[in-house]
Design a protein around this motif. Sequence first.
Motif, PDB file in Angstrom:
ATOM      1  N   ALA A  23       1.014  -1.162   0.072  1.00  0.00           N
ATOM      2  CA  ALA A  23       0.286   0.139  -0.373  1.00  0.00           C
ATOM      3  C   ALA A  23       0.813   1.105   0.328  1.00  0.00           C
ATOM      4  O   ALA A  23       1.597   1.340   1.089  1.00  0.00           O
ATOM      5  CB  ALA A  23      -0.657   0.261   1.552  1.00  0.00           C
ATOM      6  N   PRO A  24       0.547   2.357  -0.718  1.00  0.00           N
ATOM      7  CA  PRO A  24       1.223   3.739  -0.873  1.00  0.00           C
ATOM      8  C   PRO A  24       1.303   4.120   0.621  1.00  0.00           C
ATOM      9  O   PRO A  24      -0.283   3.920   1.676  1.00  0.00           O
ATOM     10  CB  PRO A  24       0.073   4.462  -1.609  1.00  0.00           C
ATOM     11  CG  PRO A  24      -0.626   3.690  -1.621  1.00  0.00           C
ATOM     12  CD  PRO A  24      -0.605   2.013  -1.379  1.00  0.00           C
ATOM     13  N   PRO A  25       2.032   5.000   0.613  1.00  0.00           N
ATOM     14  CA  PRO A  25       1.849   5.450   2.682  1.00  0.00           C
ATOM     15  C   PRO A  25       0.756   6.293   2.748  1.00  0.00           C
ATOM     16  O   PRO A  25       0.412   6.294   3.973  1.00  0.00           O
ATOM     17  CB  PRO A  25       3.464   6.549   2.315  1.00  0.00           C
ATOM     18  CG  PRO A  25       4.137   6.400   1.583  1.00  0.00           C
ATOM     19  CD  PRO A  25       2.623   5.212   0.531  1.00  0.00           C
ATOM     20  N   GLU A  26       0.324   7.118   2.070  1.00  0.00           N
ATOM     21  CA  GLU A  26      -0.983   7.376   2.113  1.00  0.00           C
ATOM     22  C   GLU A  26      -1.999   6.751   2.775  1.00  0.00           C
ATOM     23  O   GLU A  26      -3.277   7.006   3.513  1.00  0.00           O
ATOM     24  CB  GLU A  26      -1.329   8.696   1.275  1.00  0.00           C
ATOM     25  CG  GLU A  26      -2.023   8.186  -0.330  1.00  0.00           C
ATOM     26  CD  GLU A  26      -0.619   8.660  -0.928  1.00  0.00           C
ATOM     27  OE1 GLU A  26      -1.151   7.513  -2.208  1.00  0.00           O
ATOM     28  OE2 GLU A  26       0.705   7.994  -0.742  1.00  0.00           O
ATOM     29  N   ALA A  29      -1.413   6.213   6.304  1.00  0.00           N
ATOM     30  CA  ALA A  29      -1.793   6.531   7.202  1.00  0.00           C
ATOM     31  C   ALA A  29      -3.578   6.561   7.867  1.00  0.00           C
ATOM     32  O   ALA A  29      -3.683   6.936   8.682  1.00  0.00           O
ATOM     33  CB  ALA A  29      -1.526   8.060   6.223  1.00  0.00           C
ATOM     34  N   GLU A  30      -4.019   5.769   6.228  1.00  0.00           N
ATOM     35  CA  GLU A  30      -5.221   6.024   6.559  1.00  0.00           C
ATOM     36  C   GLU A  30      -5.484   5.248   7.222  1.00  0.00           C
ATOM     37  O   GLU A  30      -7.199   4.980   8.108  1.00  0.00           O
ATOM     38  CB  GLU A  30      -6.023   6.212   5.239  1.00  0.00           C
ATOM     39  CG  GLU A  30      -7.270   5.897   5.104  1.00  0.00           C
ATOM     40  CD  GLU A  30      -8.223   6.215   3.926  1.00  0.00           C
ATOM     41  OE1 GLU A  30      -9.445   5.134   3.773  1.00  0.00           O
ATOM     42  OE2 GLU A  30      -7.810   6.308   2.950  1.00  0.00           O
ATOM     43  N   LEU A  31      -5.911   3.956   7.135  1.00  0.00           N
ATOM     44  CA  LEU A  31      -5.163   3.108   7.485  1.00  0.00           C
ATOM     45  C   LEU A  31      -5.077   3.259   9.321  1.00  0.00           C
ATOM     46  O   LEU A  31      -5.945   3.055  10.463  1.00  0.00           O
ATOM     47  CB  LEU A  31      -5.133   1.809   7.640  1.00  0.00           C
ATOM     48  CG  LEU A  31      -4.331   0.704   8.236  1.00  0.00           C
ATOM     49  CD1 LEU A  31      -6.382  -0.064   8.683  1.00  0.00           C
ATOM     50  CD2 LEU A  31      -3.587  -0.526   8.123  1.00  0.00           C
ATOM     51  N   LYS A  44       5.425  -1.431   7.806  1.00  0.00           N
ATOM     52  CA  LYS A  44       5.697  -0.336   7.071  1.00  0.00           C
ATOM     53  C   LYS A  44       6.516   0.198   7.053  1.00  0.00           C
ATOM     54  O   LYS A  44       7.366   0.657   5.616  1.00  0.00           O
ATOM     55  CB  LYS A  44       5.537   0.908   8.168  1.00  0.00           C
ATOM     56  CG  LYS A  44       3.796   1.211   8.954  1.00  0.00           C
ATOM     57  CD  LYS A  44       4.145   2.633  10.219  1.00  0.00           C
ATOM     58  CE  LYS A  44       4.464   4.203   9.800  1.00  0.00           C
ATOM     59  NZ  LYS A  44       3.491   4.535  10.711  1.00  0.00           N
ATOM     60  N   ARG A  45       7.667  -1.368   6.979  1.00  0.00           N
ATOM     61  CA  ARG A  45       8.959  -0.388   6.032  1.00  0.00           C
ATOM     62  C   ARG A  45       8.875  -1.066   4.531  1.00  0.00           C
ATOM     63  O   ARG A  45       8.185  -1.712   3.977  1.00  0.00           O
ATOM     64  CB  ARG A  45       9.869  -2.270   6.437  1.00  0.00           C
ATOM     65  CG  ARG A  45      10.409  -2.429   8.083  1.00  0.00           C
ATOM     66  CD  ARG A  45      10.884  -3.964   8.201  1.00  0.00           C
ATOM     67  NE  ARG A  45      11.914  -4.291   6.719  1.00  0.00           N
ATOM     68  CZ  ARG A  45      12.799  -4.790   6.777  1.00  0.00           C
ATOM     69  NH1 ARG A  45      12.406  -5.498   8.254  1.00  0.00           N
ATOM     70  NH2 ARG A  45      13.911  -4.777   6.275  1.00  0.00           N
TER      71      ARG A  45
END
Length: 59
Positions: A23-26, A29-31, A44-45
């Motif tokens: 998943a992309p970083p955004e 962040a949403e999760l 998150k690596r």
Amino acid sequence: MTDDEIIHRIREQDAPGELPPPAPPEVVAELEAAVGHAMPPLLKRDPSRSRGRGVRSLG
């Protein structure tokens, strides 16, 4: 077991195309906002640097 060892074990058992892309970083962040806390560092690596699997996009 280290994070690298966990990732290595996952990669050993992963059939090509079986897992969705990271998943992309955004999305991460949403999760995190939805569940109210940060995901563990292992999830998150950056897969481009670590070859890890990380948090996956669910589509």
